[in-house]
Design a protein around this motif. Structure first.
Motif, mmCIF file in Angstrom:
data_model
loop_
_atom_site.group_PDB
_atom_site.id
_atom_site.type_symbol
_atom_site.label_atom_id
_atom_site.label_comp_id
_atom_site.label_asym_id
_atom_site.label_seq_id
_atom_site.Cartn_x
_atom_site.Cartn_y
_atom_site.Cartn_z
ATOM 1 N N SER A 15 105.928 56.312 40.409
ATOM 2 C CA SER A 15 105.980 55.134 41.260
ATOM 3 C C SER A 15 107.402 54.690 41.595
ATOM 4 O O SER A 15 107.608 54.023 42.588
ATOM 5 N N TYR A 16 108.380 55.038 40.784
ATOM 6 C CA TYR A 16 109.761 54.608 41.039
ATOM 7 C C TYR A 16 110.720 55.777 41.160
ATOM 8 O O TYR A 16 111.921 55.585 41.180
ATOM 9 N N ASN A 17 110.204 56.991 41.207
ATOM 10 C CA ASN A 17 111.031 58.169 41.332
ATOM 11 C C ASN A 17 112.040 58.262 40.184
ATOM 12 O O ASN A 17 113.198 58.578 40.390
ATOM 13 N N ARG A 18 111.616 57.907 38.996
ATOM 14 C CA ARG A 18 112.456 57.997 37.799
ATOM 15 C C ARG A 18 111.539 58.171 36.600
ATOM 16 O O ARG A 18 110.349 57.897 36.673
ATOM 17 N N PRO A 19 112.090 58.626 35.488
ATOM 18 C CA PRO A 19 111.241 58.769 34.296
ATOM 19 C C PRO A 19 110.679 57.429 33.837
ATOM 20 O O PRO A 19 111.252 56.369 34.110
ATOM 21 N N CYS A 20 109.576 57.491 33.144
ATOM 22 C CA CYS A 20 108.995 56.291 32.546
ATOM 23 C C CYS A 20 109.982 55.709 31.534
ATOM 24 O O CYS A 20 110.843 56.401 31.018
ATOM 25 N N THR A 21 109.838 54.437 31.250
ATOM 26 C CA THR A 21 110.668 53.795 30.245
ATOM 27 C C THR A 21 110.428 54.448 28.897
ATOM 28 O O THR A 21 109.285 54.694 28.510
ATOM 29 N N ARG A 22 111.500 54.730 28.183
ATOM 30 C CA ARG A 22 111.432 55.320 26.854
ATOM 31 C C ARG A 22 112.214 54.444 25.890
ATOM 32 O O ARG A 22 113.283 53.941 26.227
ATOM 33 N N ILE A 23 111.706 54.299 24.690
ATOM 34 C CA ILE A 23 112.394 53.550 23.640
ATOM 35 C C ILE A 23 113.134 54.557 22.782
ATOM 36 O O ILE A 23 112.526 55.470 22.222
ATOM 37 N N ASP A 38 113.879 57.068 7.210
ATOM 38 C CA ASP A 38 114.081 55.983 8.175
ATOM 39 C C ASP A 38 113.682 56.416 9.587
ATOM 40 O O ASP A 38 113.020 55.673 10.315
ATOM 41 N N CYS A 39 114.084 57.623 9.975
ATOM 42 C CA CYS A 39 113.771 58.102 11.324
ATOM 43 C C CYS A 39 112.271 58.297 11.516
ATOM 44 O O CYS A 39 111.722 57.929 12.558
ATOM 45 N N ASN A 40 111.598 58.861 10.527
ATOM 46 C CA ASN A 40 110.142 59.020 10.630
ATOM 47 C C ASN A 40 109.456 57.666 10.726
ATOM 48 O O ASN A 40 108.486 57.500 11.476
ATOM 49 N N SER A 41 109.964 56.684 10.016
ATOM 50 C CA SER A 41 109.406 55.332 10.085
ATOM 51 C C SER A 41 109.586 54.746 11.485
ATOM 52 O O SER A 41 108.661 54.149 12.048
ATOM 53 N N ILE A 42 110.766 54.937 12.061
ATOM 54 C CA ILE A 42 111.052 54.438 13.416
ATOM 55 C C ILE A 42 110.089 55.069 14.429
ATOM 56 O O ILE A 42 109.543 54.395 15.292
ATOM 57 N N VAL A 43 109.857 56.365 14.292
ATOM 58 C CA VAL A 43 108.955 57.073 15.206
ATOM 59 C C VAL A 43 107.518 56.585 15.011
ATOM 60 O O VAL A 43 106.800 56.333 15.984
ATOM 61 N N ARG A 44 107.096 56.417 13.764
ATOM 62 C CA ARG A 44 105.739 55.899 13.499
ATOM 63 C C ARG A 44 105.542 54.508 14.091
ATOM 64 O O ARG A 44 104.445 54.153 14.509
ATOM 65 N N GLU A 45 106.603 53.726 14.121
ATOM 66 C CA GLU A 45 106.525 52.355 14.647
ATOM 67 C C GLU A 45 106.597 52.300 16.165
ATOM 68 O O GLU A 45 106.499 51.226 16.750
ATOM 69 N N GLY A 46 106.787 53.445 16.836
ATOM 70 C CA GLY A 46 106.682 53.454 18.282
ATOM 71 C C GLY A 46 107.875 53.961 19.071
ATOM 72 O O GLY A 46 107.836 53.959 20.303
ATOM 73 N N ALA A 47 108.930 54.415 18.418
ATOM 74 C CA ALA A 47 110.067 54.967 19.174
ATOM 75 C C ALA A 47 109.638 56.261 19.847
ATOM 76 O O ALA A 47 108.940 57.089 19.266
ATOM 77 N N ASP A 48 110.058 56.425 21.103
ATOM 78 C CA ASP A 48 109.760 57.655 21.832
ATOM 79 C C ASP A 48 110.781 58.741 21.506
ATOM 80 O O ASP A 48 110.441 59.915 21.420
ATOM 81 N N TRP A 49 112.038 58.336 21.412
ATOM 82 C CA TRP A 49 113.157 59.231 21.138
ATOM 83 C C TRP A 49 113.984 58.610 20.027
ATOM 84 O O TRP A 49 113.826 57.436 19.706
ATOM 85 N N LEU A 50 114.913 59.390 19.493
ATOM 86 C CA LEU A 50 115.929 58.863 18.599
ATOM 87 C C LEU A 50 117.292 59.077 19.252
ATOM 88 O O LEU A 50 117.587 60.168 19.745
ATOM 89 N N HIS A 51 118.091 58.033 19.267
ATOM 90 C CA HIS A 51 119.414 58.069 19.882
ATOM 91 C C HIS A 51 120.445 58.376 18.797
ATOM 92 O O HIS A 51 120.558 57.643 17.819
ATOM 93 N N VAL A 52 121.169 59.467 18.974
ATOM 94 C CA VAL A 52 122.154 59.916 17.995
ATOM 95 C C VAL A 52 123.551 59.693 18.574
ATOM 96 O O VAL A 52 123.950 60.360 19.530
ATOM 97 N N ASP A 53 124.280 58.742 18.010
ATOM 98 C CA ASP A 53 125.649 58.461 18.448
ATOM 99 C C ASP A 53 126.601 59.418 17.752
ATOM 100 O O ASP A 53 126.716 59.410 16.525
ATOM 101 N N VAL A 54 127.276 60.246 18.534
ATOM 102 C CA VAL A 54 128.220 61.228 18.003
ATOM 103 C C VAL A 54 129.628 60.756 18.366
ATOM 104 O O VAL A 54 129.965 60.660 19.544
ATOM 105 N N MET A 55 130.425 60.455 17.349
ATOM 106 C CA MET A 55 131.794 59.963 17.559
ATOM 107 C C MET A 55 132.756 60.854 16.784
ATOM 108 O O MET A 55 132.481 61.231 15.646
ATOM 109 N N ASP A 56 133.891 61.174 17.414
ATOM 110 C CA ASP A 56 134.827 62.129 16.816
ATOM 111 C C ASP A 56 136.092 61.512 16.220
ATOM 112 O O ASP A 56 136.966 62.222 15.740
#
Length: 134
Positions: A15-23, A38-56
């Protein structure tokens, strides 16, 4: 954006020519002693993806998660991994993170090509091609 063959990028609703909203919550503030739990808990609670911040420690002053941690995490958590490369030379890290399980990459334009001109455009195109090849 490189998509890991084991997890496809979700399709948009059209409908908007973009991906659906993802958490995609960042795992940066997780308890690293219990990261998979912790990550499995986040996913069970409804996260679609996990955001991994990579800093050097160069592009930004912090040092965070590397490819070995992501690889280990992917062995225990089945989730789309959204990797945000806040690094000085993202091209250097793309293949290693793709091999570790990264499904998507975000990078900063000002690192890839600091000048606002046609060279910047070509540098961004090159970076995108590198990610697609990974």
């Amino acid at each position: 954006m490189a998509v890991n063959p084991r997890r496809a990028l979700p399709a948009g609703d059209g409908s908007y020519n973009r991906p659906c909203t993802r958490i995609s919550p960042s795992i940066l503030s997780s308890d690293f002693a219990c990261l998979a739990e912790d990550c499995n808990s986040i996913v069970r609670e409804g996260a679609d993806w996990l955001h991994v911040d990579v800093m050097d420690g160069h592009f930004v002053s912090n040092i965070t998660i590397g490819a070995p941690v992501l690889k280990s995490l992917c062995q225990h958590v089945d989730c789309f991994m959204d990797c945000h490369l806040m690094v000085t030379n993202p091209e250097q890290w793309v293949q290693e993170f793709a091999d570790a399980g990264a499904d998507m990459f975000t990078f900063h334009l000002e690192v890839v090509a600091p000048e606002l001109n046609s060279v910047r455009h070509q540098a961004v195109v090159h970076m995108c091609q590198k990610i697609r090849q990974a």
